[in-house]
Design an enzyme around this catalytic site. Sequence first.
Site, short mmCIF file in Angstrom:
data_model
loop_
_atom_site.label_atom_id
_atom_site.label_comp_id
_atom_site.label_asym_id
_atom_site.label_seq_id
_atom_site.Cartn_x
_atom_site.Cartn_y
_atom_site.Cartn_z
N LYS A 50 0.87 -1.18 0.00
CA LYS A 50 0.00 0.00 0.00
C LYS A 50 0.89 1.22 0.00
O LYS A 50 1.85 1.31 0.77
CB LYS A 50 -0.86 -0.03 1.29
CG LYS A 50 -1.78 1.15 1.44
CD LYS A 50 -3.16 0.85 0.92
CE LYS A 50 -3.97 2.07 0.58
NZ LYS A 50 -3.71 2.69 -0.73
N LYS A 53 5.27 1.73 -3.29
CA LYS A 53 5.15 3.09 -3.83
C LYS A 53 5.36 3.02 -5.34
O LYS A 53 5.98 2.10 -5.83
CB LYS A 53 6.23 3.99 -3.20
CG LYS A 53 5.96 5.47 -3.33
CD LYS A 53 5.04 6.01 -2.25
CE LYS A 53 4.66 7.45 -2.50
NZ LYS A 53 3.89 8.03 -1.39
N ASP A 80 -0.41 10.80 -4.48
CA ASP A 80 0.76 11.45 -3.85
C ASP A 80 0.94 12.73 -4.66
O ASP A 80 -0.02 13.19 -5.31
CB ASP A 80 2.00 10.53 -3.91
CG ASP A 80 3.16 11.05 -3.05
OD1 ASP A 80 3.13 10.87 -1.83
OD2 ASP A 80 4.10 11.67 -3.60
N THR A 116 -4.48 13.38 5.45
CA THR A 116 -3.05 13.54 5.77
C THR A 116 -2.82 14.84 6.53
O THR A 116 -2.12 14.88 7.55
CB THR A 116 -2.19 13.48 4.49
OG1 THR A 116 -2.57 12.32 3.74
CG2 THR A 116 -0.72 13.40 4.81
P1 NDP Z 1 0.31 17.75 -4.18
O1 NDP Z 1 0.75 17.46 -5.55
O2 NDP Z 1 -1.14 17.88 -3.90
O3 NDP Z 1 1.00 19.09 -3.66
C1 NDP Z 1 2.38 19.27 -3.63
C2 NDP Z 1 2.63 20.72 -3.29
O4 NDP Z 1 4.01 20.92 -3.03
C3 NDP Z 1 2.26 21.65 -4.45
O5 NDP Z 1 1.78 22.85 -3.91
C4 NDP Z 1 3.62 21.83 -5.14
O6 NDP Z 1 3.69 23.03 -5.91
C5 NDP Z 1 4.50 21.94 -3.92
N1 NDP Z 1 5.91 21.71 -4.21
C6 NDP Z 1 6.47 20.71 -4.93
N2 NDP Z 1 7.81 20.85 -4.94
C7 NDP Z 1 8.07 21.97 -4.21
C8 NDP Z 1 9.26 22.64 -3.86
N3 NDP Z 1 10.46 22.18 -4.26
N4 NDP Z 1 9.16 23.73 -3.07
C9 NDP Z 1 7.96 24.20 -2.66
N5 NDP Z 1 6.80 23.61 -2.99
C10 NDP Z 1 6.87 22.50 -3.74
O7 NDP Z 1 0.98 16.64 -3.25
P2 NDP Z 1 0.58 16.20 -1.78
O8 NDP Z 1 0.08 17.37 -1.01
O9 NDP Z 1 -0.24 14.99 -1.88
O10 NDP Z 1 2.00 15.73 -1.21
C11 NDP Z 1 2.88 16.60 -0.56
C12 NDP Z 1 3.87 15.80 0.29
O11 NDP Z 1 3.15 15.03 1.25
C13 NDP Z 1 4.72 14.79 -0.49
O12 NDP Z 1 5.99 14.68 0.11
C14 NDP Z 1 3.96 13.49 -0.31
O13 NDP Z 1 4.78 12.36 -0.47
C15 NDP Z 1 3.50 13.65 1.14
N6 NDP Z 1 2.38 12.81 1.53
C16 NDP Z 1 1.19 12.87 0.85
C17 NDP Z 1 0.13 12.10 1.25
C18 NDP Z 1 -1.22 12.22 0.63
O14 NDP Z 1 -2.16 11.63 1.18
N7 NDP Z 1 -1.40 12.96 -0.44
C19 NDP Z 1 0.28 11.12 2.35
C20 NDP Z 1 1.54 11.21 3.05
C21 NDP Z 1 2.55 12.01 2.62
P3 NDP Z 1 3.24 23.10 -7.45
O15 NDP Z 1 1.78 23.46 -7.39
O16 NDP Z 1 4.10 24.16 -7.99
O17 NDP Z 1 3.47 21.76 -8.05
#
Ligand code: NDP
Length: 447
Positions: A92, A128, A168, A211
Amino acid sequence: MNVNEYIESVLATVKKRNPGEAEFYQAVSEVLDTLRPVLEAHPEYQKAGLIERLVEPEKIIKFRVPWVDDSGKVQVNRGYRIQFNNAIGPYKGGLRFRDNVTESVIKFLGFEQIFKNSLTGLPIGGGKGGSDFDPKGKSDAEVMRFCQSFMTELFKYIGADTDVPAGDIGVGAREIGFLYGQYKRLTDLYEGVLTGKGLTYGGSLARKEATGFGLCYFTEEMLKANGKSFKGRTVVISGSGNVAIYAAVKATALGGKVVAMSDSNGFVYDPDGIDIELVKQIKEVGRGRISEYVKTKPNACYGDKCSDIWGVKCDIALPCATQNEINGESAKKLVENGCFCVSEGANMPSTPDAIEVYQSSGILFGPAKAANAGGVATSALEMSQNSMRYSWTFDEVDGKLHDIMVNIFKNVESAAAKYGMPGNYAAGANIAGFLKVADAMMAQGIV
Ligand code: NDP
């Protein structure tokens, strides 16, 4: 071989077998470093080659993803699914679509997922996947064609009792919908093979929020154990995606004031407190840029260097964007500005240098494996509802999520104390997550 030599020899093999895979090596060495006292107490693990087996994925699936863009040009991306460990349940873990996805990134995420999933207390193994395809800037039709091509290969390896992917970075409700549609078409099965589905076709209430909400429930529990809370505190949250937005909603509901958020181009600072409905409008509805925020909010300002967000004065920092977004220098800035708590919504957002700064300055540190486990925990609740052909209410799911996060904090806190590192929640999370998986692996023989 003593425990230190054993760990060094496993790390040397990981480095040799996975050349140039810096993120994967970083994740493995962080975990192994904290497992020393456990390995001292359990010499049988070394005898059973348990750590050597744990760091080697059970299966690595890599495939070509060809698709045609709107101009008729053929595009080729690479797809991955890494099925890391299924000792305690079916694989998962999410799918990430982003141009910087490599095998190393998917391996580090899959490895971390093993411990995170174990911490939830639910029967889910670690996996993953993803692709170096970035949905940003693509039309809906292009995203659909890509998702259909990706699933045309992936469907052979997944199933409700085998491997259940989720979202993700870059994979939200739209992508999950397209992936699910293609899976159903290829298999004729209407089963809970993906989580994060839409509410009309098997999704769970509160999965979208899970999350971010879970991160705040964990953080509130950690703060409470140290005589603090979100109430009246200034909060900085990086990112403005799924995790960041719902972390901002819950941090605000718990009495915090969120003053800055970002995306991969820059960050906004709003001294009046971030207007989360406006951020949702820009990012969720419009798929736009965070810089648009300042057009409606004259008191807010925009900076075009993402890492400068860590220079904004705050009490609590919640990194919710991506890996290695806080380095040692940014961590020092946070501490100098009075930040007393960093809790990770993103996976591995802090570099080893940053973690050293948190630990040497004694600030509270909530590690990703524990703090962001609410997403996958609620995905497992979605799997349960799919199996039962039944749906719980929002409050029922949210209540279960809250209990899971409180429980994770308690287990992490007590594992850290039991192994002589009280207050070191990073070590506690690794140890508590590891012990259950290790026990299951020992019981199942050399496989
Ligand atoms: P999303 O794609 O919804 O959002 C990612 C966000 O991070 C966007 O706003 C993106 O900006 C921004 N971003 C990406 N790279 C950078 C950077 N270098 N500097 C600043 N901002 C950045 O992803 P999630 O919210 O789902 O995931 C975010 C994190 O949380 C990841 O590490 C993921 O692995 C982790 N996570 C997610 C889970 C989930 O349920 N979704 C569960 C557990 C962990 P832009 O709009 O420009 O792309």
